[in-house]
Scaffold this motif. Structure first.
Motif, PDB file in Angstrom:
ATOM      1  N   VAL A 185       0.869  -1.186   0.000  1.00 15.64           N
ATOM      2  CA  VAL A 185       0.000   0.000   0.000  1.00 15.64           C
ATOM      3  C   VAL A 185       0.899   1.227   0.000  1.00 15.64           C
ATOM      4  CG1 VAL A 185      -1.750   1.303   1.254  1.00 15.64           C
ATOM      5  CG2 VAL A 185      -1.857  -1.193   1.207  1.00 15.64           C
ATOM      6  N   LYS A 186       0.896   1.948  -1.089  1.00 14.75           N
ATOM      7  CA  LYS A 186       1.762   3.122  -1.210  1.00 14.75           C
ATOM      8  C   LYS A 186       1.249   4.285  -0.382  1.00 14.75           C
ATOM      9  CE  LYS A 186       3.515   6.424  -4.642  1.00 14.75           C
ATOM     10  NZ  LYS A 186       3.566   6.765  -6.088  1.00 14.75           N
ATOM     11  N   ASP A 187      -0.049   4.571  -0.465  1.00 14.45           N
ATOM     12  CA  ASP A 187      -0.643   5.739   0.176  1.00 14.45           C
ATOM     13  C   ASP A 187      -1.467   5.314   1.386  1.00 14.45           C
ATOM     14  OD1 ASP A 187      -1.862   8.084   0.899  1.00 14.45           O
ATOM     15  OD2 ASP A 187      -2.598   8.575  -1.098  1.00 14.45           O
ATOM     16  N   MET A 188      -1.008   5.680   2.572  1.00 17.54           N
ATOM     17  CA  MET A 188      -1.666   5.262   3.802  1.00 17.54           C
ATOM     18  C   MET A 188      -3.045   5.876   4.010  1.00 17.54           C
ATOM     19  SD  MET A 188      -0.079   2.982   5.503  1.00 17.54           S
ATOM     20  CE  MET A 188      -0.970   3.159   7.045  1.00 17.54           C
ATOM     21  N   SER A 189      -3.365   6.923   3.287  1.00 20.15           N
ATOM     22  CA  SER A 189      -4.686   7.540   3.449  1.00 20.15           C
ATOM     23  C   SER A 189      -5.795   6.570   3.064  1.00 20.15           C
ATOM     24  CB  SER A 189      -4.792   8.827   2.617  1.00 20.15           C
ATOM     25  OG  SER A 189      -4.698   8.552   1.232  1.00 20.15           O
ATOM     26  N   ALA A 190      -5.522   5.650   2.129  1.00 19.72           N
ATOM     27  CA  ALA A 190      -6.519   4.657   1.739  1.00 19.72           C
ATOM     28  C   ALA A 190      -6.848   3.726   2.894  1.00 19.72           C
ATOM     29  CB  ALA A 190      -6.016   3.857   0.543  1.00 19.72           C
ATOM     30  N   ILE A 191      -5.842   3.393   3.693  1.00 13.65           N
ATOM     31  CA  ILE A 191      -6.065   2.535   4.852  1.00 13.65           C
ATOM     32  C   ILE A 191      -6.970   3.228   5.857  1.00 13.65           C
ATOM     33  CG2 ILE A 191      -4.957   1.389   6.814  1.00 13.65           C
ATOM     34  CD1 ILE A 191      -4.379   0.057   4.162  1.00 13.65           C
ATOM     35  N   ARG A 192      -6.697   4.474   6.109  1.00 13.33           N
ATOM     36  CA  ARG A 192      -7.497   5.218   7.084  1.00 13.33           C
ATOM     37  C   ARG A 192      -8.932   5.345   6.618  1.00 13.33           C
ATOM     38  NH1 ARG A 192      -2.376   7.682   7.800  1.00 13.33           N
ATOM     39  NH2 ARG A 192      -2.652   9.051   5.998  1.00 13.33           N
ATOM     40  N   ASP A 193      -9.137   5.505   5.306  1.00 11.89           N
ATOM     41  CA  ASP A 193     -10.493   5.681   4.778  1.00 11.89           C
ATOM     42  C   ASP A 193     -11.290   4.383   4.805  1.00 11.89           C
ATOM     43  OD1 ASP A 193      -9.890   8.316   4.293  1.00 11.89           O
ATOM     44  OD2 ASP A 193      -9.451   8.012   2.159  1.00 11.89           O
ATOM     45  N   ASP A 194     -10.621   3.257   4.518  1.00 14.72           N
ATOM     46  CA  ASP A 194     -11.322   1.998   4.318  1.00 14.72           C
ATOM     47  C   ASP A 194     -11.485   1.160   5.573  1.00 14.72           C
ATOM     48  OD1 ASP A 194     -11.432   2.690   1.662  1.00 14.72           O
ATOM     49  OD2 ASP A 194      -9.767   1.398   1.052  1.00 14.72           O
ATOM     50  N   ASN A 195     -10.711   1.412   6.606  1.00 13.35           N
ATOM     51  CA  ASN A 195     -10.666   0.485   7.735  1.00 13.35           C
ATOM     52  C   ASN A 195     -11.091   1.074   9.072  1.00 13.35           C
ATOM     53  OD1 ASN A 195      -9.411  -2.170   6.668  1.00 13.35           O
ATOM     54  ND2 ASN A 195      -8.194  -0.553   5.736  1.00 13.35           N
ATOM     55  N   PHE A 196     -11.698   2.226   9.021  1.00 13.46           N
ATOM     56  CA  PHE A 196     -12.298   2.797  10.220  1.00 13.46           C
ATOM     57  C   PHE A 196     -13.766   3.055   9.920  1.00 13.46           C
ATOM     58  CE2 PHE A 196      -7.859   3.503  10.925  1.00 13.46           C
ATOM     59  CZ  PHE A 196      -7.706   3.350  12.292  1.00 13.46           C
ATOM     60  N   VAL A 197     -14.646   2.365  10.618  1.00 15.15           N
ATOM     61  CA  VAL A 197     -16.077   2.430  10.352  1.00 15.15           C
ATOM     62  C   VAL A 197     -16.783   3.030  11.558  1.00 15.15           C
ATOM     63  CG1 VAL A 197     -18.154   1.115   9.807  1.00 15.15           C
ATOM     64  CG2 VAL A 197     -15.940   0.424   8.830  1.00 15.15           C
ATOM     65  N   HIS A 198     -17.405   4.172  11.352  1.00 11.00           N
ATOM     66  CA  HIS A 198     -18.127   4.849  12.436  1.00 11.00           C
ATOM     67  C   HIS A 198     -17.265   4.983  13.689  1.00 11.00           C
ATOM     68  CE1 HIS A 198     -21.634   4.634   9.938  1.00 11.00           C
ATOM     69  NE2 HIS A 198     -21.661   3.296   9.973  1.00 11.00           N
ATOM     70  N   GLY A 199     -15.984   5.280  13.480  1.00 15.25           N
ATOM     71  CA  GLY A 199     -15.074   5.499  14.597  1.00 15.25           C
ATOM     72  C   GLY A 199     -14.403   4.248  15.128  1.00 15.25           C
ATOM     73  N   ALA A 200     -14.718   3.083  14.569  1.00 18.07           N
ATOM     74  CA  ALA A 200     -14.125   1.831  15.048  1.00 18.07           C
ATOM     75  C   ALA A 200     -13.050   1.342  14.084  1.00 18.07           C
ATOM     76  CB  ALA A 200     -15.194   0.754  15.205  1.00 18.07           C
ATOM     77  N   ARG A 201     -11.928   0.924  14.628  1.00 21.64           N
ATOM     78  CA  ARG A 201     -10.893   0.292  13.817  1.00 21.64           C
ATOM     79  C   ARG A 201     -11.317  -1.144  13.541  1.00 21.64           C
ATOM     80  NH1 ARG A 201      -4.385  -0.228  15.114  1.00 21.64           N
ATOM     81  NH2 ARG A 201      -4.123  -2.307  14.221  1.00 21.64           N
ATOM     82  N   THR A 202     -11.435  -1.502  12.266  1.00 15.95           N
ATOM     83  CA  THR A 202     -12.034  -2.784  11.890  1.00 15.95           C
ATOM     84  C   THR A 202     -11.027  -3.809  11.382  1.00 15.95           C
ATOM     85  OG1 THR A 202     -12.511  -1.910   9.680  1.00 15.95           O
ATOM     86  CG2 THR A 202     -14.245  -1.706  11.353  1.00 15.95           C
ATOM     87  N   PHE A 203      -9.748  -3.630  11.646  1.00 13.00           N
ATOM     88  CA  PHE A 203      -8.745  -4.599  11.211  1.00 13.00           C
ATOM     89  C   PHE A 203      -7.818  -4.928  12.378  1.00 13.00           C
ATOM     90  CE2 PHE A 203      -6.892  -0.452  10.573  1.00 13.00           C
ATOM     91  CZ  PHE A 203      -5.573  -0.589  10.985  1.00 13.00           C
ATOM     92  N   TYR A 204      -7.186  -6.088  12.276  1.00 14.69           N
ATOM     93  CA  TYR A 204      -6.241  -6.529  13.293  1.00 14.69           C
ATOM     94  C   TYR A 204      -4.859  -6.822  12.721  1.00 14.69           C
ATOM     95  CZ  TYR A 204     -10.024  -6.859  16.688  1.00 14.69           C
ATOM     96  OH  TYR A 204     -11.065  -6.564  17.531  1.00 14.69           O
ATOM     97  N   ASP A 205      -4.809  -7.438  11.551  1.00 21.50           N
ATOM     98  CA  ASP A 205      -3.546  -7.928  11.015  1.00 21.50           C
ATOM     99  C   ASP A 205      -3.094  -7.144   9.794  1.00 21.50           C
ATOM    100  OD1 ASP A 205      -3.656  -9.906  12.941  1.00 21.50           O
ATOM    101  OD2 ASP A 205      -4.599 -11.360  11.590  1.00 21.50           O
ATOM    102  N   ALA A 206      -1.762  -7.083   9.596  1.00 19.60           N
ATOM    103  CA  ALA A 206      -1.200  -6.404   8.426  1.00 19.60           C
ATOM    104  C   ALA A 206      -1.727  -7.011   7.129  1.00 19.60           C
ATOM    105  CB  ALA A 206       0.322  -6.480   8.465  1.00 19.60           C
ATOM    106  N   ARG A 207      -1.944  -8.319   7.118  1.00 17.50           N
ATOM    107  CA  ARG A 207      -2.402  -9.018   5.915  1.00 17.50           C
ATOM    108  C   ARG A 207      -3.759  -8.522   5.449  1.00 17.50           C
ATOM    109  NH1 ARG A 207      -3.203 -10.860   1.746  1.00 17.50           N
ATOM    110  NH2 ARG A 207      -2.899 -12.947   0.901  1.00 17.50           N
ATOM    111  N   GLU A 208      -4.556  -7.986   6.358  1.00 17.22           N
ATOM    112  CA  GLU A 208      -5.878  -7.474   6.001  1.00 17.22           C
ATOM    113  C   GLU A 208      -5.792  -6.182   5.195  1.00 17.22           C
ATOM    114  OE1 GLU A 208      -8.775  -7.607   9.351  1.00 17.22           O
ATOM    115  OE2 GLU A 208      -7.129  -8.579  10.424  1.00 17.22           O
ATOM    116  N   ASN A 209      -4.663  -5.503   5.283  1.00 18.24           N
ATOM    117  CA  ASN A 209      -4.510  -4.215   4.609  1.00 18.24           C
ATOM    118  C   ASN A 209      -3.536  -4.246   3.437  1.00 18.24           C
ATOM    119  OD1 ASN A 209      -6.228  -2.769   6.331  1.00 18.24           O
ATOM    120  ND2 ASN A 209      -4.613  -2.591   7.864  1.00 18.24           N
TER     121      ASN A 209
END
Length: 266
Positions: A185-209
């Motif tokens: 993942v080159k741009d970390m902003s995509a991670i922040r947009d896709d993996n936080f839902v209604h204020g909750a962090r929805t991932f645990y492992d690096a492999r998920e991102n």
């Protein structure tokens, strides 16, 4: 001075004058297709050894395996569970205090260790055994890291790549830098947009991102940038050690209970 290179009488001479030590900690875990599993503990050890060399303070052996279950899907990653890690580091530290060390810096290069090292430090502080603080190299120089790379990443990105290019260039797979960038993942902003839902962090492992486990633009790293990062971080660590050495131990103990003291009016 590196503790394992000295004799016990020499170490007796040290603790007769000093009570500060640095403890390098890292991990043995995946760092993409371009960096070795040793990346974190190589960085921690290099910084700790250099700061100890410049200041004369004691440096212990490196703790090479940390809390890394979030990288477990990638071949070769090693980890210990958090309770065992905390207990080991605490026991390791109490061993040092038995020999006369009462101030320590955990020179840390792995994000998964952070909260656990802080918890160990809190325990030791609370029972007035030692003053131990966690120090993460990249957190000491955030502005420089931002200045040197447009697309940074928290894991296996340009900052860690540059550091290993400087510390151990023979271990960097230079022909895989573009693969690391394009498969991660080159741009970390995509991670922040896709993996936080209604204020909750929805991932645990690096492999998920990240398919290859790393983030940022690794092609932006150079050994020259690594040298600049290394020097700046070492300077911050040296200043921290000197600050710690200048404190009286009593200054570092927990503050007393506010007045009135419990039971004082009986």
């Amino acid at each position: 001075m590196y503790i394992a290179d000295h004799t016990w009488p020499e170490l007796g001479d040290y603790v007769a004058e000093e009570s500060v030590a640095v403890v390098p900690l890292g991990s043995t875990e995946q760092h993409g297709p371009h960096l070795p599993l040793a990346t974190d503990h190589l960085i921690a050890e290099a910084l700790a050894r250099e700061a100890a060399e410049r200041t004369g303070f004691l440096c212990t052996p490196t703790i090479n395996v940390g809390v890394s279950p979030h990288h477990r899907q990638f071949h070769g990653t090693m980890w210990v569970d958090p309770p065992e890690f905390r207990d080991y580091v605490e026991s390791f530290t109490r061993n040092l205090t038995y020999h006369g060390i009462d101030r320590l810096v955990y020179v840390n290069a792995h994000g998964g260790n952070v909260q656990h090292l802080r918890e160990v430090g809190r325990r030791l502080h609370e029972d007035e055994t030692a003053y131990a603080v966690e120090w993460m190299w990249d957190e000491s120089i955030p502005d420089l890291i931002d200045d040197l790379s447009e697309f940074n990443g928290p894991h296996g990105g340009p900052k860690e790549t540059a550091m290993i290019q400087h510390i151990a260039p023979e271990l960097v797979r230079e022909d895989r830098l573009a693969d690391a960038r394009d498969g991660g993942v080159k741009d970390m902003s995509a991670i922040r947009d896709d993996n936080f839902v209604h204020g909750a962090r929805t991932f645990y492992d690096a492999r998920e991102n990240s398919d290859n486990g790393v983030f940022g633009d690794q092609t932006d790293a150079t050994a020259e940038k690594g040298e600049e990062l290394f020097e700046a971080a070492t300077e911050q660590l040296v200043k921290l050690l000197e600050w710690l050495d200048a404190r009286e131990f009593a200054e570092l103990l927990p503050a007393g209970h506010v007045d009135p003291q419990p039971g004082s009016r009986r």
